[in-house]
Scaffold this motif. Sequence first.
Motif, PDB file in Angstrom:
ATOM      1  N   ASP A  37     -26.722 -13.872  -0.152  1.00  0.00           N
ATOM      2  CA  ASP A  37     -26.379 -13.800  -1.727  1.00  0.00           C
ATOM      3  C   ASP A  37     -25.394 -14.392  -2.255  1.00  0.00           C
ATOM      4  N   VAL A  41     -24.800  -9.639  -7.261  1.00  0.00           N
ATOM      5  CA  VAL A  41     -25.542  -8.744  -7.588  1.00  0.00           C
ATOM      6  C   VAL A  41     -26.910  -7.777  -8.336  1.00  0.00           C
ATOM      7  N   ASP A  96     -37.538  -6.364  -8.612  1.00  0.00           N
ATOM      8  CA  ASP A  96     -37.138  -7.173  -6.457  1.00  0.00           C
ATOM      9  C   ASP A  96     -38.224  -6.241  -6.305  1.00  0.00           C
ATOM     10  N   HIS A 339     -33.773 -12.172  -4.541  1.00  0.00           N
ATOM     11  CA  HIS A 339     -32.604 -11.612  -4.849  1.00  0.00           C
ATOM     12  C   HIS A 339     -33.266 -10.682  -3.429  1.00  0.00           C
TER      13      HIS A 339
END
Length: 442
Positions: A37, A41, A96, A339
């Motif tokens: 990344d 984030v 995520d 991510h």
Amino acid sequence: MRTTRTLRSRAATAAAVGAVAALALAGCASDSEPEADDGPVTITWWTWNPDQETAVEYIDAFEKEHSGITIDHRFIQYSDYVNTVQLALTSGTGPDVFGLQVGALTEQFAPLAADLAPAAEEALGADWADKLTAVDQLQVDGKQVGLPWMITGGGLVWANQSLLDELGLEVPTSPAELRTFCKEVKAAGKDCWVHGAKDAWQNLDMFQVISNQIAPGKFYQALAGETAFDDPDFVKAFETWQGLFDDGIFPKGALATTAYPDANDAFKKGEAALILFGSWQNADTTQARLDQYVEQYGDDVKNVEFVPYFAPPLVDGATTGAMFGGPDVGFAVAEASAHREAAETFATWLAGSETAQTLVAKNVLQPALTSVPLDLSGVNTDRQRAALEEQGPALADMIGQRELTNADVKTALSDALSAVASGQQSPADAAKAVQAAIDAAG
């Protein structure tokens, strides 16, 4: 920065399980290393445990150590959690990082989760699996679907000790004492043993308690096909289960009651003497947790003494004191996460950092990281402290895995327990139905 959100509404369920398999290829499109990344984030984290209040501690600690990653947390009641996460992951709108249970839930989500073994090795070293407890229970076909966060065991009954002391009662030590105990509790206008029979998981926990009292360990042998499920011991277990409803041990309406929030709320409000919960409720022995309950349950809860006991004998000649379990919660990373690197950083931090695992221990839960000891410093009373210390040997030598790994067998047993409790199926027929599911599973 961080946000916490709560979902309590019932999610649609019809196509969720099938959708996992249907979209498995799409969900695991990349076998390559996740891209790094660039810049700050935000990753999403969905849980049923920890709840929104407890999650704040972990979020603040993680963000303090990882300034480039922000956690957006969503708490979902377990009764809605599985279907909500399944639908979101398979539609590309999922989290995520998300919580898993050992067993059927891990099997179902495996196609949509990243293999966390490489990330765990990078974070904890080549011996990472030796540093964490029971990582094998979160593996599917060699894939590390999740990493354990905390270790818990079922087989306990929690008592509102303050209520018992007020009534001059003690936790019963025989089936006859239990019947007398319940009569006296109900005479005082309280429920004896509140139970969320609408939730399959609490019924499965109770059935394991009963089975292990009758024939210790035989339940797990039967699930593995090593002995028959339709033999007299399991018929007796179903009969004992039925008796909890027929004899008034559980209150009327138990079949329409969820464990969380319904039964838990009744217990915390002082409306019931006993409830079947495991070591995951150990923080209820601390003042910090009681203070958190004030907004929901009122000032009186601050002074209540909740004490865990090994489940009392439910059959004559019972063998008591066994606990069953393993990783109560593990955390997985979505294979399709945008991510992945940040998500894996968070997941490995939750499982393998001293910071996160010390928070687990502070909440009087058994850490998954073996180097971190249980912290009893915040426990309120000597009676509670002694009860928690008694759990130690049982947690270190648990009789079996709490979660059933085969979804069809789990469903068959759950359906059989509901049918027996409602009088729609005999104990003998219920045992045969479960055996048929075990046979079909091969």
